[in-house]
Design an enzyme around this catalytic site. Sequence first.
Site, PDB file in Angstrom:
ATOM      1  N   GLU A 192      38.334  36.741  40.555  1.00 27.48           N
ATOM      2  CA  GLU A 192      39.374  37.737  40.815  1.00 27.48           C
ATOM      3  C   GLU A 192      38.763  39.113  41.081  1.00 27.48           C
ATOM      4  O   GLU A 192      37.602  39.363  40.765  1.00 27.48           O
ATOM      5  CB  GLU A 192      40.344  37.833  39.647  1.00 27.48           C
ATOM      6  CG  GLU A 192      39.698  37.860  38.268  1.00 27.48           C
ATOM      7  CD  GLU A 192      38.743  38.997  38.037  1.00 27.48           C
ATOM      8  OE1 GLU A 192      39.073  40.142  38.420  1.00 27.48           O
ATOM      9  OE2 GLU A 192      37.660  38.753  37.478  1.00 27.48           O
ATOM     10  N   GLY A 220      33.132  39.926  36.811  1.00 31.44           N
ATOM     11  CA  GLY A 220      34.248  39.311  37.519  1.00 31.44           C
ATOM     12  C   GLY A 220      33.787  38.756  38.851  1.00 31.44           C
ATOM     13  O   GLY A 220      32.630  38.360  39.014  1.00 31.44           O
ATOM     14  N   GLU A 221      34.692  38.695  39.818  1.00 36.68           N
ATOM     15  CA  GLU A 221      34.400  38.242  41.184  1.00 36.68           C
ATOM     16  C   GLU A 221      34.121  36.748  41.272  1.00 36.68           C
ATOM     17  O   GLU A 221      33.828  36.236  42.343  1.00 36.68           O
ATOM     18  CB  GLU A 221      33.190  38.970  41.789  1.00 36.68           C
ATOM     19  CG  GLU A 221      33.290  40.462  41.854  1.00 36.68           C
ATOM     20  CD  GLU A 221      32.031  41.095  42.448  1.00 36.68           C
ATOM     21  OE1 GLU A 221      31.104  40.361  42.878  1.00 36.68           O
ATOM     22  OE2 GLU A 221      31.976  42.340  42.493  1.00 36.68           O
ATOM     23  N   GLY A 222      34.126  36.025  40.156  1.00 33.26           N
ATOM     24  CA  GLY A 222      33.678  34.635  40.163  1.00 33.26           C
ATOM     25  C   GLY A 222      32.186  34.497  39.966  1.00 33.26           C
ATOM     26  O   GLY A 222      31.625  33.406  40.110  1.00 33.26           O
TER      27      GLY A 222
END
Length: 338
Positions: free
Chosen positions: A165, A305-307
Amino acid sequence: MTLLSDLTTLAEVEALAATLPDADADAIAAARARQDSLTKPPKALGRLEDLACFMAGWQRSERPSVGQAQAIVFAGNHGICAKGVNPFPQEVTAQMVANFEHGGAAINQLCRASGADLEVVALDLDRPTADFSEGRAMTEAEVLEAMARGAAAIPPSAGTLILGEMGIGNSTVAAALACAAFGGDAADWVGRGTGSDAEGKALKARVIEQGRQMHADATGLALLCAYGGREQAAICGAVIEARARRIPVILDGYICTAAVAPLFAADPAFLDHCIVGHQSAEPGHARLLDAMGKTPVLTLDMALGEGSGAALALSVLRAALECHNGMATFAEAQVSGG
């Protein structure tokens, strides 16, 4: 068409839990038997053995594979930012989406290193959710729309799904969802996010407590209506669609795990096909993992975050399957003791 395409209420979505496929017990047993026959002491590969058997169960194969690894990063903006809970403006969300699209973010490098395709899905960034401390963040129709978009984002060829996300303010949303789903004080769930100091963390806790008082009756997927955001709802939709298609899911860190807390609250079985890629440095994540009974693959003090942590965990998953599928058995290697 996805499993969510024709559903019109969140109650219908929650009812899906009883209809979704389970892991194949026979495939798990066959994979475990293979592990026990490989040229190593029993359980010597530890968690790698468990990961291989996990994949076998969902793919219904004694010798599973990663297949096409698809990473999807969902991005959204949040009305709670009007309360000053984040030191960065919401314009950063769109700027980071552009950075993803141009290959300049950490997730781009980690997907390349681990062999995953990357898709970024921006969810109405010009239309933030409402401020959850003053009312519902989203209507039921908005939640269903975001969930459907999450489900539709999974390509037909995906064999393993990585979820992440991006969204300024979404660490506050994550803490609110976790707190509402599992209880405790808001301060127990709040962390630094993207750079909040002690005063910023205290502000986050205050607005979350305001939201809890307003949405005290919200349970299950209604938590998404209460607190948002669109990227969290999209992650839930993707998780459900992946389950229907027997696609194993690697969740990212705190925000991504908190995104599926409403699914867990509705029925913990919704997450049976999900593993958590890493334990975030955000203090609430360890508490959340314990509440969900999930053990992370990695713990590297990351909080990006960001995966990013899920993409790293994919490399571990690949290693687990290389050992599972490529090692010789005692009989094949003509080694005594098998």
